[in-house]
Design an enzyme around this catalytic site. Sequence first.
Site, PDB file in Angstrom:
ATOM      1  N   SER A  15     -69.441  41.151 -56.443  1.00 27.77           N
ATOM      2  CA  SER A  15     -68.091  41.497 -56.888  1.00 27.77           C
ATOM      3  C   SER A  15     -67.281  40.234 -57.230  1.00 27.77           C
ATOM      4  CB  SER A  15     -67.420  42.350 -55.809  1.00 27.77           C
ATOM      5  OG  SER A  15     -66.306  43.058 -56.327  1.00 27.77           O
ATOM      6  N   ASP A  65     -70.344  51.926 -62.125  1.00 26.55           N
ATOM      7  CA  ASP A  65     -69.508  51.181 -61.187  1.00 26.55           C
ATOM      8  C   ASP A  65     -68.030  51.413 -61.501  1.00 26.55           C
ATOM      9  OD1 ASP A  65     -68.088  49.151 -59.741  1.00 26.55           O
ATOM     10  OD2 ASP A  65     -69.907  47.912 -59.686  1.00 26.55           O
ATOM     11  N   HIS A  81     -70.098  51.040 -56.672  1.00 32.77           N
ATOM     12  CA  HIS A  81     -69.752  49.637 -56.426  1.00 32.77           C
ATOM     13  C   HIS A  81     -70.270  49.232 -55.053  1.00 32.77           C
ATOM     14  CE1 HIS A  81     -67.605  45.933 -57.240  1.00 32.77           C
ATOM     15  NE2 HIS A  81     -67.111  45.956 -56.009  1.00 32.77           N
TER      16      HIS A  81
END
Length: 385
Positions: A170, A298, A327
């Site tokens: 991320s 995502d 995610h």
Amino acid sequence: MSATPRPHPSLEVLGGAAEAFLPVLKTLHQPYKPYPFIGWNRHVETIFAAFFRKLPEVRFKRECLRTPDDGSVALDWVSGDDGRLPPDSPLLVLLPGLTGGSDDTYVRHMLIRAQNKGWRVVVFNSRGCADSPVTTPQFYSASFTGDMREVVRHVSTRYPKANIFAVGWSLGANILVRYLGEESHRCPLSGAVSLCNPFNLIIADEDFRKGFNNIYDKALAKGLRSIFKRHLLLFEDMGGEYNIPLALNAKTVKDFDEGLTRVSFGFKSADDYYSHSSSSDSIRNVCTPLLCIQAANDPIAPSRGIPRDDIKENPNCVLVVTPQGGHLGWVAGAETPLGAPWTDLLVVDFLEHLRKGRQPEDPDPSFNIDESEHSPSENLESLEV
């Protein structure tokens, strides 16, 4: 001569280095099969992985590293590894996502899998994350690679015979890819993996505030507020464009970035910060073998933000896009539903291939560490956690 294996049709695989790595990334030859029900909805999968994935037990030894601006980051090493591993063992630096750290399940699972292969692993907890100390009125940001540079320099000095690799998730992936692009031919890393990278922060911000995604936005804003409030005294006398009340009461990540982050790092606005902090602009300059893994569904790192053309043209990059995964989810594979994510086996296969010395391009040997300026014992403290 046998033909190069093709990836399974359920997966999107591309990149200038795809042909070179496909034969050894055997996970890509099999279909991606999400766990029933949980893996069929991106929000269910994201939330399930965040709250119900098992947390492996790991005992850490914490090292607090001072940075040139008197800031601090926390490096969590696996306790006992110095006595167990030879000094030339491959070293893996893990970069968690926004507000994340060594207590996140996805970090722990990756750590365990690499450790079982004989790797030395360290978790790089950014300023304020995982109880990392905050010693200056500045946190970290998507654009700031200075701390990453200091961490790599430090671990390289501490273990000069080890090859260094990195994995980021991320926001940590965005920082890692920006670092790779900035260092380019001089990058001291032997390989890297980016997972759930938002890549284009303008696009990610647009999607972040739509529909159900507001839940994630509010949750991350709450985490940022919590870190900020614990260190509020450092910011009490900050003037200029700082908007401390906005950061203290931020309902969204963008509120926090507008009140604090963008000012700390010299941007005109939150949009200006996002525009100049996207790692999508860095891919073309990456000269280190890089595996990027994304999920098509995502909710936080939109597929339309992936710099596919630049990845195709870069001979060092491979992109894998799974049809599901949410995610930081990827509830699929042999250890579902509570065990390691599907991506872990793929990541380790990639890193192990590089460790054995077979990669598209060798890193530039011109990177040198000035040991006179950065000794292993300088600017650090250790404690058990």
